[in-house]
Scaffold this active site. Structure first.
Site, PDB file in Angstrom:
ATOM      1  N   ASP A   1      -0.650   6.646   6.602  1.00  0.00           N
ATOM      2  CA  ASP A   1      -0.696   5.208   6.843  1.00  0.00           C
ATOM      3  C   ASP A   1      -1.477   4.944   8.131  1.00  0.00           C
ATOM      4  OD1 ASP A   1      -0.228   2.556   6.390  1.00  0.00           O
ATOM      5  OD2 ASP A   1       1.861   2.583   7.054  1.00  0.00           O
TER       6      ASP A   1
ATOM      7  N   THR B   1      -5.336  -1.423   7.204  1.00  0.00           N
ATOM      8  CA  THR B   1      -5.555  -2.872   7.192  1.00  0.00           C
ATOM      9  C   THR B   1      -6.929  -3.208   7.761  1.00  0.00           C
ATOM     10  OG1 THR B   1      -4.482  -3.022   9.362  1.00  0.00           O
ATOM     11  CG2 THR B   1      -3.100  -3.397   7.422  1.00  0.00           C
TER      12      THR B   1
ATOM     13  N   ARG C   1       6.556  -8.232   1.100  1.00  0.00           N
ATOM     14  CA  ARG C   1       7.430  -7.855   2.219  1.00  0.00           C
ATOM     15  C   ARG C   1       8.123  -9.076   2.808  1.00  0.00           C
ATOM     16  NH1 ARG C   1       4.413  -4.358   6.102  1.00  0.00           N
ATOM     17  NH2 ARG C   1       5.207  -2.669   4.805  1.00  0.00           N
TER      18      ARG C   1
ATOM     19  N   LYS D   1       0.825  -1.212   0.000  1.00  0.00           N
ATOM     20  CA  LYS D   1       0.000   0.000   0.000  1.00  0.00           C
ATOM     21  C   LYS D   1       0.860   1.264   0.000  1.00  0.00           C
ATOM     22  CE  LYS D   1      -2.267  -1.500   3.644  1.00  0.00           C
ATOM     23  NZ  LYS D   1      -1.820  -2.897   3.646  1.00  0.00           N
ATOM     24  N   THR D   2       1.881   1.292   0.849  1.00  0.00           N
ATOM     25  CA  THR D   2       2.787   2.447   0.874  1.00  0.00           C
ATOM     26  C   THR D   2       3.543   2.563  -0.443  1.00  0.00           C
ATOM     27  OG1 THR D   2       3.065   2.231   3.269  1.00  0.00           O
ATOM     28  CG2 THR D   2       4.716   3.515   2.084  1.00  0.00           C
TER      29      THR D   2
END
Length: 336
Positions: free
Chosen positions: A112, A161, A220, A67-68
């Site tokens: 975020d 999330t 990740r 997302k980032t």
């Protein structure tokens, strides 16, 4: 406090600098999320044609899916600066004011974990997002005055999330709401090969496929495993990561063929051995593990539920026959 595990999808400070270096810089480099990229590319092209900022964007989905990274790619594709913060960092209205009053027309503000935004700050954000106006209260009590500041049009990109934790008024102010999906094994393998090139590490296609199969379909985690296997290979195999070296490194890290680590297997074993497969209450399970209920819900359950090893029932958590079969097969290999 949340535990730190190798297969934890949340960002870890030790990995942050290298993780940033591995992030794609544009849509061409961004692997996966095809539908999302198509929608965003259309929106960006339309905004550029009209010479307007993008509508506000909400990106949601499990941790570690990018997302980032997607926010930074959007900013790069728009050719505008992006300021980054997080929900917990914006404690007071003054914190929000200092951020947005320094933005220029067309800039992007990325928040975020927006679900953790202070409720009072969230209410101020409504008029900021909808009308580009900031209402500031000066003074207290009967003598207090309200000041309204005009803001240049900008784009807010938010990531979460937990969309269920966002209030309806906040969600309604986003023009684009997109979910990031889990990746395929082939996409993760492609990400691993790209990351290996950036890290100047040699890896065979078979090794990349092995790592991809144990990365929980999450970039990740895939990049984190690649770095750990690279360490092993640098010492044991002159820097070349083959399938054999990848398997050996993952075995040393106690990550099995489904992508479970020792903590995952312990949780499943406790339910099976102590409670006959369940159901067992969350608080009981937390006590047996010596952990917090929130940790189990956030860091253990999502993947175990996703691959069908765990079930949530009104009476508690239960393991599935697939979980017992998997643990039995591992025991058989270890005894052999």
């Amino acid at each position: 406090m949340a535990i730190k595990r190798l297969l934890d999808k949340s960002a870890q400070p030790a990995d942050l600098e290298e993780e940033i270096s591995l992030r794609p810089r544009n849509f061409d480099e961004y692997v996966g999320q095809k539908r999302l990229k198509t929608n965003l590319q259309l929106a960006i092209a339309a905004a550029k044609k009209r010479r307007e900022p993008l509508d506000h964007i909400l990106l949601y989905g499990p941790a570690g899916l990018g997302k980032t990274t997607m926010a930074t790619v959007i900013a790069a594709e728009m050719g505008v600066p992006m300021r980054t913060t997080s929900g917990p960092a914006i404690v007071r209205a003054a914190d929000l004011a200092s951020l947005i009053t320094n933005l220029k027309a067309g800039d992007i503000l990325f928040i975020d974990e927006i679900h953790r935004l202070n409720r009072a700050v969230e209410e101020i954000l409504y008029s900021v997002m909808e009308d580009f106006k900031l209402d500031i209260s000066l003074g207290k009590g009967a003598g207090a005055k309200s000041l309204r500041l005009d803001l240049p049009p900008f784009t807010l990109i938010a990531a979460t999330t937990r969309t269920g934790s966002l209030s309806a008024p906040l969600r309604d102010r986003f023009g684009h709401i997109h979910r990031l999906e889990f990746y395929t094994v082939e996409e993760i393998a492609k990400i691993i090969r790209r990351s290996a090139d950036i890290l100047k590490t040699k890896i065979t296609p078979e090794a990349a496929q092995t790592l991809a199969g144990r990365s929980r379909l999450t970039p990740r985690i895939a990049n984190r495993l690649l770095r750990r296997v690279r360490d092993y290979s640098d010492i044991k195999a002159d820097g070349l990561i083959t399938e054999t070296e990848a398997e050996a490194a993952l075995e040393m890290l106690a990550i099995d063929n489904l992508g479970l680590d020792a903590a995952d297997r312990l949780l499943l074993s406790l339910i099976i051995d102590n409670h006959g497969g369940g159901p067992v209450g969350l608080s009981t399970l937390a006590a047996m593990l010596g952990d917090e209920s929130q940790t189990i819900e956030d860091y253990f359950e999502p993947f175990l539920l996703q691959i069908g090893l765990l079930e949530r029932t009104p009476r508690g958590r239960c393991t599935t026959p697939k979980a017992k079969s998997h643990l039995t097969s591992l025991d058989g290999r270890q005894s052999a």
